[in-house]
Scaffold this active site. Structure first.
Site, PDB file in Angstrom:
ATOM      1  CE  LYS A  79     -15.848 -67.900  41.186  1.00  0.00           C
ATOM      2  NZ  LYS A  79     -16.181 -68.280  39.830  1.00  0.00           N
TER       3      LYS A  79
HETATM    4  C1  PLP Z   1     -15.404 -68.709  38.764  1.00  0.00           C
HETATM    5  C2  PLP Z   1     -16.101 -69.256  37.573  1.00  0.00           C
HETATM    6  C3  PLP Z   1     -15.503 -70.219  36.734  1.00  0.00           C
HETATM    7  C4  PLP Z   1     -14.085 -70.715  36.946  1.00  0.00           C
HETATM    8  O1  PLP Z   1     -13.956 -71.482  38.116  1.00  0.00           O
HETATM    9  P1  PLP Z   1     -12.496 -71.791  38.727  1.00  0.00           P
HETATM   10  O2  PLP Z   1     -12.742 -72.456  40.028  1.00  0.00           O
HETATM   11  O3  PLP Z   1     -11.840 -70.434  38.889  1.00  0.00           O
HETATM   12  O4  PLP Z   1     -11.763 -72.635  37.753  1.00  0.00           O
HETATM   13  C5  PLP Z   1     -16.248 -70.726  35.687  1.00  0.00           C
HETATM   14  N1  PLP Z   1     -17.508 -70.280  35.440  1.00  0.00           N
HETATM   15  C6  PLP Z   1     -18.108 -69.355  36.214  1.00  0.00           C
HETATM   16  C7  PLP Z   1     -19.478 -68.905  35.876  1.00  0.00           C
HETATM   17  C8  PLP Z   1     -17.436 -68.799  37.308  1.00  0.00           C
HETATM   18  O5  PLP Z   1     -18.037 -67.864  38.073  1.00  0.00           O
END
Ligand code: PLP
Length: 462
Positions: free
Chosen positions: A112
């Site tokens: 993120k």
């Molecule tokens: C947010 C997240 C995901 C999922 O990602 P999306 O874009 O919502 O599909 C997977 N792994 C981690 C560690 C995350 O923080």
């Protein structure tokens, strides 16, 4: 570059407007009216460049005249300066022809950060120019909130408030929010669960007086600028494995479909991606939908990969929009069916279109733990549970095309699951080893809209 809504009736916006707005007024999600294509030569020329330079070349056509080249370049530099690895998104070999793309070297140890760090910079620059300010409010089950607080801390034109369910996030996740010391960033521990947090955020967006008074803005995963930032590492990874002269596939641990949708954009831009594999945990609505054509909600069962525990995958709407030939009315109808009846059926033609790009698989809780253990024993790799879901699903898709699995978080962010599977408690990277010594600042709130709004107004206008 103009942006259109997936439901077809909201006004077209510029990049800047789409970024600052988030959700379209017709309830849809913004997508580029047309995806710019890079030539084979342009893609080949990315080989060996620093991450920031690739980021500039890949994203530049999408931002129109929102920033000059010099401004945009400087904002990208600032966004990734705090990462703990010079490559930003290093690629590591796991098995013959199977690679791990490490996306956890940002300040909060999950992918993120790639998007949040950049939109922190873009928001700040755009707001400064407009002489405007915003209040960002978000709900989190862990990773999004810490990434947002880290990205917006200390920025002049932004206040950020993150609601998280009290007692229900990991210690590392809580501390990554509660130890942010800048006065514009606030961690709010709500008495309730994640759904309560999300519901109160939604209520605030629907309280138009409040919304206008504090100039509310959203940075959840449907914000187009977040998707765009994630397109970049598909390019860096594929090019280092031989693209555009060689095809590459990606396996992506998926929840809200934002990360994998960025891969779909990369493919539309001309990157030779053979398959994009959706890897889900036991909350497998996407795997079921791609297998059967029926997108039906079943409720959420908590898992050891909590950032993928979703009931409805919001960014999937963007893929549907393309699969239905960019027919906003058709998408709006599906979303109405979802809202009223808890599901919809994907037409044969659209399903065929989706399957040309997307494959899928799921990992149960037992399979996820077993994969963490096996990766440690056979590949010398400590995987976080989300990444382990990806690596498990990837086992069924290995072949002649190089396969890249996205490692979405650092194992130390989910130490309990990793320790349970391997007996090893992963250590935090040295640059944040003092996380448990830093002072915490959390405000407790009841699950009560007016109390939360009062607290936010107090914080914004303090
Ligand atoms: C947010 C997240 C995901 C999922 O990602 P999306 O874009 O919502 O599909 C997977 N792994 C981690 C560690 C995350 O923080």
């Amino acid at each position: 570059m103009r942006y259109v809504s997936t439901r077809g009736t909201a006004p077209e916006l510029s990049f800047e407007e789409a970024m600052l707005t988030g959700l379209a007024r017709d309830g849809g999600l913004y997508v580029p009216a047309e995806v710019p294509v890079m030539s084979q030569g342009d893609i080949a020329a990315l080989a060996g460049l620093p991450y920031e330079e690739v980021a500039f070349r890949v994203m530049r056509p999408f931002i129109g005249d929102t920033f000059t080249d010099d401004e945009f370049g400087a904002l990208i530099e600032a966004a990734y300066a705090g990462f703990g690895h010079a490559a930003r998104a290093p690629l590591k070999q796991l098995q013959p022809n199977h690679f791990l793309l490490e996306l956890f070297h940002g300040p909060t140890l999950a992918f993120k950060d790639f998007a949040m760090q950049l939109i922190g910079q873009l928001f700040q620059a755009a707001l400064k120019r407009r002489g405007d300010r915003v209040t960002i409010v978000g709900a989190t089950s862990g990773d999004t909130g810490s990434a947002a607080m880290e990205a917006f801390r200390g920025l002049d034109n932004v206040s950020v408030f993150i609601l998280f369910p009290h007692g229900r996030v990991s210690d590392v996740q809580r501390r990554q929010m509660s130890t942010v010391s800048e006065a514009n960033a606030h961690a709010l521990a709500l008495t309730g669960d994640f759904d309560d947090c999300q519901a109160r955020v939604k209520d605030m967006f629907n309280d138009f007086d409040f919304r206008d008074r504090v100039r509310l803005a959203g940075v959840n995963s449907i914000n187009w600028a977040r998707v765009l930032a994630q397109v970049v590492y598909y390019f860096t990874a594929a090019v280092s494995l031989g693209a555009p002269h060689r095809k590459v596939s990606f396996c992506v641990p998926t929840g809200n479909f934002g990360d994998i949708f960025a891969g779909h954009i990369a493919k539309k831009m001309g990157l030779p991606i053979e398959q994009l594999i959706v890897a889900t945990n036991q909350n497998d609505i996407l795997h079921r939908a791609l297998s059967s054509g029926d997108y039906v909600t079943h409720g959420v069962t908590p898992s050891i990969s909590p950032s993928m525990d979703i009931q409805v995958s919001s960014n999937f709407e963007r893929a549907l929009f393309d699969a239905y030939g960019r027919d906003g009315a058709a998408v709006a109808q599906l979303m109405d069916e979802l809202k009223s009846g808890g599901g919809f059926h994907i037409s044969q033609g659209a399903l065929q279109g989706l399957r040309e790009t997307f494959a899928s698989g799921r990992a149960s809780e037992e399979e996820t733990s077993a994969m963490i253990k096996r990766a440690r024993a056979e590949m010398g790799e400590l995987l976080c549970p989300h990444s382990a879901v990806g690596v498990h699903v990837a086992q069924d898709f290995q072949g002649e095309t190089p396969l890249v699995t996205l490692a979405t978080a650092h194992p130390a962010k989910f130490p309990d699951a990793v320790e349970a599977a391997t007996g090893i408690r992963p250590a935090l990277p040295p640059r944040m080893a003092d996380l448990f010594d830093r002072e915490e600042r959390v405000t407790r709130v009841e699950n009560d809209l007016s109390a939360i709004e009062a607290l936010i107004e107090e914080g914004v206008f303090a």
